[in-house]
Motif scaffolding. Structure first.
Motif, short mmCIF file in Angstrom:
data_model
loop_
_atom_site.label_atom_id
_atom_site.label_comp_id
_atom_site.label_asym_id
_atom_site.label_seq_id
_atom_site.Cartn_x
_atom_site.Cartn_y
_atom_site.Cartn_z
N LEU A 48 5.15 34.81 27.13
CA LEU A 48 5.69 36.12 26.84
C LEU A 48 4.58 37.15 26.93
O LEU A 48 3.53 36.99 26.31
CB LEU A 48 6.29 36.13 25.42
CG LEU A 48 6.88 37.44 24.94
CD1 LEU A 48 8.09 37.85 25.78
CD2 LEU A 48 7.28 37.31 23.47
N THR A 49 4.81 38.20 27.70
CA THR A 49 3.83 39.28 27.81
C THR A 49 4.05 40.26 26.67
O THR A 49 5.15 40.76 26.49
CB THR A 49 3.97 40.02 29.16
OG1 THR A 49 3.78 39.08 30.22
CG2 THR A 49 2.96 41.14 29.27
N ARG B 235 -1.20 45.38 22.11
CA ARG B 235 -2.24 44.34 22.04
C ARG B 235 -3.40 44.72 21.13
O ARG B 235 -3.91 43.89 20.38
CB ARG B 235 -2.75 44.00 23.44
CG ARG B 235 -1.71 43.28 24.25
CD ARG B 235 -2.23 42.92 25.63
NE ARG B 235 -1.08 42.89 26.54
CZ ARG B 235 -1.12 43.17 27.80
NH1 ARG B 235 -2.27 43.50 28.38
NH2 ARG B 235 -0.03 43.13 28.53
N GLY B 236 -3.84 45.96 21.18
CA GLY B 236 -4.94 46.40 20.32
C GLY B 236 -4.60 46.28 18.85
O GLY B 236 -5.42 45.86 18.03
N ALA B 237 -3.37 46.64 18.50
CA ALA B 237 -2.93 46.54 17.10
C ALA B 237 -2.81 45.09 16.66
O ALA B 237 -3.02 44.78 15.49
CB ALA B 237 -1.59 47.26 16.92
N GLN C 80 -3.96 37.83 30.94
CA GLN C 80 -2.95 38.79 31.37
C GLN C 80 -2.10 39.31 30.21
O GLN C 80 -1.05 39.90 30.42
CB GLN C 80 -2.07 38.18 32.45
CG GLN C 80 -2.86 37.88 33.71
CD GLN C 80 -1.99 37.30 34.81
OE1 GLN C 80 -0.81 37.07 34.65
NE2 GLN C 80 -2.60 37.06 35.95
N GLY C 81 -2.55 39.07 28.98
CA GLY C 81 -1.84 39.59 27.82
C GLY C 81 -0.60 38.81 27.44
O GLY C 81 0.29 39.34 26.79
#
Length: 161
Positions: free
Chosen positions: A34-35, A41-43, A103-104
């Motif tokens: 799952l992307t 992402r930063g949080a 790729q996150g």
């Protein structure tokens, strides 16, 4: 619904505050990864934890900072309390530690995906300090804003805004 990243209502992350809001419906890829939206992402940070929700058929993704808060609450309880030891054992057994690939993406284990009935598309809902993962068929349409439901939820929680 889009396969790779339909964004919906409102913003996603309020800068660097760590506040997660909005909804994104993303497809699981063929390897069941799952992307996570880039603006979340930063949080979330480098490490996060997937835990089944106690009341709903969904998963909660907690950033490490939120998990640390929960663990501190557990530490404040008596270490040898038998009931607390059961809680630690049972929650620990169903919690998965995750990190992003290059790729996150994250890969949630199959048993947690089954628990929340996440098979093809996942509705990711920002719930301020965590992300909730739902089968999109459980939620209403993405583009609907239902203030009566929000008001009822606030009232039930004893919150007045």
């Amino acid at each position: 619904m889009s396969e790779e990243g339909k964004e919906s209502v409102a913003m996603s992350t309020a800068g660097d505050s760590g506040v997660l809001v909005g909804r994104h419906d993303y497809a699981l890829d063929p390897k069941k990864r799952l992307t996570i939206p880039s603006e979340w992402r930063g949080a979330m940070g480098a490490v996060m934890y997937a835990i089944p929700d106690l009341k709903e058929k969904c998963l909660n993704l907690y950033p490490k900072a939120e998990m640390d808060v929960m663990l501190e609450r557990l530490r404040q309880k008596a270490l040898l309390d038998p009931a607390l030891n059961v809680v630690r054992r049972k929650l620990g057994a169903v919690t998965q530690q995750l990190s992003f690939d290059s790729q996150g993406r994250i890969r949630i284990c199959d048993r947690l995906l089954r628990f929340a009935n996440l098979t093809t598309t996942v509705a990711m809902v920002g719930s301020f300090q965590m992300i909730k993962l739902y089968d999109p068929t459980v939620l209403g349409p993405e583009d609907e804003v239902n203030m009566e439901e929000i008001d009822a939820a606030l009232t039930a929680a004893g919150i007045c805004l």
